[in-house]
Design a protein around this motif. Sequence first.
Motif, PDB file in Angstrom:
ATOM      1  N   MET A 235       0.833  -1.203   0.000  1.00 40.25           N
ATOM      2  CA  MET A 235       0.000   0.000   0.000  1.00 40.25           C
ATOM      3  C   MET A 235       0.871   1.257   0.000  1.00 40.25           C
ATOM      4  N   ALA A 236       1.959   1.236   0.789  1.00 37.37           N
ATOM      5  CA  ALA A 236       2.842   2.405   0.858  1.00 37.37           C
ATOM      6  C   ALA A 236       3.570   2.621  -0.469  1.00 37.37           C
TER       7      ALA A 236
ATOM      8  N   TYR B 289      -5.280   6.160   0.865  1.00 37.04           N
ATOM      9  CA  TYR B 289      -5.057   5.102   1.858  1.00 37.04           C
ATOM     10  C   TYR B 289      -6.318   4.625   2.566  1.00 37.04           C
TER      11      TYR B 289
ATOM     12  N   ILE C 286      -7.376   0.914   2.931  1.00 32.96           N
ATOM     13  CA  ILE C 286      -6.981  -0.051   3.973  1.00 32.96           C
ATOM     14  C   ILE C 286      -8.198  -0.862   4.427  1.00 32.96           C
TER      15      ILE C 286
ATOM     16  N   SER D 255      -9.248   3.128   9.129  1.00 34.32           N
ATOM     17  CA  SER D 255      -8.306   4.072   8.495  1.00 34.32           C
ATOM     18  C   SER D 255      -8.051   5.314   9.348  1.00 34.32           C
TER      19      SER D 255
ATOM     20  N   GLU E  42      -3.804   9.019   7.289  1.00 36.99           N
ATOM     21  CA  GLU E  42      -3.200  10.060   6.448  1.00 36.99           C
ATOM     22  C   GLU E  42      -2.072  10.776   7.200  1.00 36.99           C
TER      23      GLU E  42
ATOM     24  N   ALA F  80       1.077   8.771   7.097  1.00 27.93           N
ATOM     25  CA  ALA F  80       1.685   8.513   5.792  1.00 27.93           C
ATOM     26  C   ALA F  80       2.746   9.547   5.477  1.00 27.93           C
TER      27      ALA F  80
ATOM     28  N   PHE G 170       5.652   1.705   6.752  1.00 30.68           N
ATOM     29  CA  PHE G 170       4.932   2.758   6.028  1.00 30.68           C
ATOM     30  C   PHE G 170       5.778   4.018   5.899  1.00 30.68           C
TER      31      PHE G 170
END
Length: 507
Positions: free
Chosen positions: A24-25, A31, A34, A82, A86, A89, A220
């Motif tokens: 995912m990263a 995002y 997830i 989630s 953010e 990230a 991440f």
Amino acid sequence: MSMRGVYTSVVDIRQKIFTEVARMAYEGGDYSRIIDLPYKIIPGEVATYRESVFLERAIVEERLRLAIGLPLRDMTEHAPVSKGIEESAIAEKYYDPPLINIIKFACHSCPDNVVKVTDACQGCLAHPCKEVCPKDAISIVNGRSVIDQEKCIKCGKCVNVCPYNAIMRMERPCAKACGVDAIGSDSLGRAEIDHNKCVSCGMCLVNCPFGAIADKGQIFQTIHAIKTGVPVYAAVAPAFVGQFGKDLTPERLRSALKELGFADMVEVAVGADLCTIEEARDFLNEVPQKQPFMATSCCPAWASMAKQLYPDLAPYISMALTPMVLTGRLLKRKHPGCKVVFIGPCSAKKLEASRTEIRSDIDFVLTFEEVAGMFTAKGVDFKKIAPDGELSNATADGRGFAVSSGVAEAVVNCIHEMEPGREVKVANAESLRDCRKLLDEARKGVYDGYLLEGMACPGGCVGGAGTMQSPTKAKGQILMTKKKSVLKNSLESTYKEDLEVLEERNG
């Protein structure tokens, strides 16, 4: 230690989680997706491991959050999986404490320290169990032994005396593995960590057969740092040999890490050489003139435990910087503005790196297990990687830091080079419980004049919470690597000229 190196369903799920978080990263984008990952990791509608597939997915959701460095959600209120992703990230975020977490609804509420009679009881005539019980807690009912739990004081005399081994002591695996007695129970009988006692060795995490305990990760954030274009260097701990399977040989490691986006790699064994020199000097200067004995500094869980439980002995732990920190400083001096990721076997290193005074030397800490997830996410085929020569100019002694007694051996070899006539006595312990026994003895003066080595994990770093191979197998491979090393003694290190400058900031 029994479960280490066994590929269980718990390990399998951990691997899938690290892989999906890495994927995912690397892919970037929105995002909030997830929310789909638990359905990918636990597909279908039939439960495989637990009573319901919903529970399995709920546990996977919490594990995904921890792998990203996010806190567990409060079970009493609704929050999307989630939540907070953010903000996480980014390349700069450090995880929020606590590092080691219990996912409460994954905990089996194991009975803790209960002595019970099993079906193996033969209802024998002698019933020695009843005879040795100091509290009269055992009675014979229908020819079988029965223990009155109200009276039982868990002394274990009945366990030892039964000719059929029919009486057993049940201990909670996480609490049994915890050498600092940091695990108790909450009001519902589930495991609970006392974070004031916990030294983040991670032994509870690898010994929980229900996979209810997990540490927070930085996969991440590491991948985000790589994607910003800043050069990110991998500092790889000596225990790496053989951790990623037989196809990823030490000669291929540099190329493999470059495929993940790292600028380059250096062996932390280089820092271990410098740490050895520093500890050898300390020992020669301090023992026995200024202090009765000296203890090694490189295992953070051992050092934290010693400082916490033996504050009177804390000054005798070497002030040498750890191999991780020395290697981080070396890289940052050579490549100003770069970021450094320590890749190792250890969850306590995550805690060490989060300390304010070390944060500037080491940006992220990943375990071998987490990096394995990155390799899978990137589809790196080890067989297709061309070998890339020598790893680093590390010595055999520096590479031996990964196994129990390796640190002490390196320091002693170094002292013998500096002062050939000097005799150095050594005592070492592995696992925090045994480390405590070692310090109890040291407090009584048993080890005056000695060099003491403590390792929190059984077998040394090769038994760390982030390793994937059995410690015995890993030890064998490290000893082979030591044999092949051109340089033997830490004093042969080509980096020793750098030591003075690296120490300066410690001032």
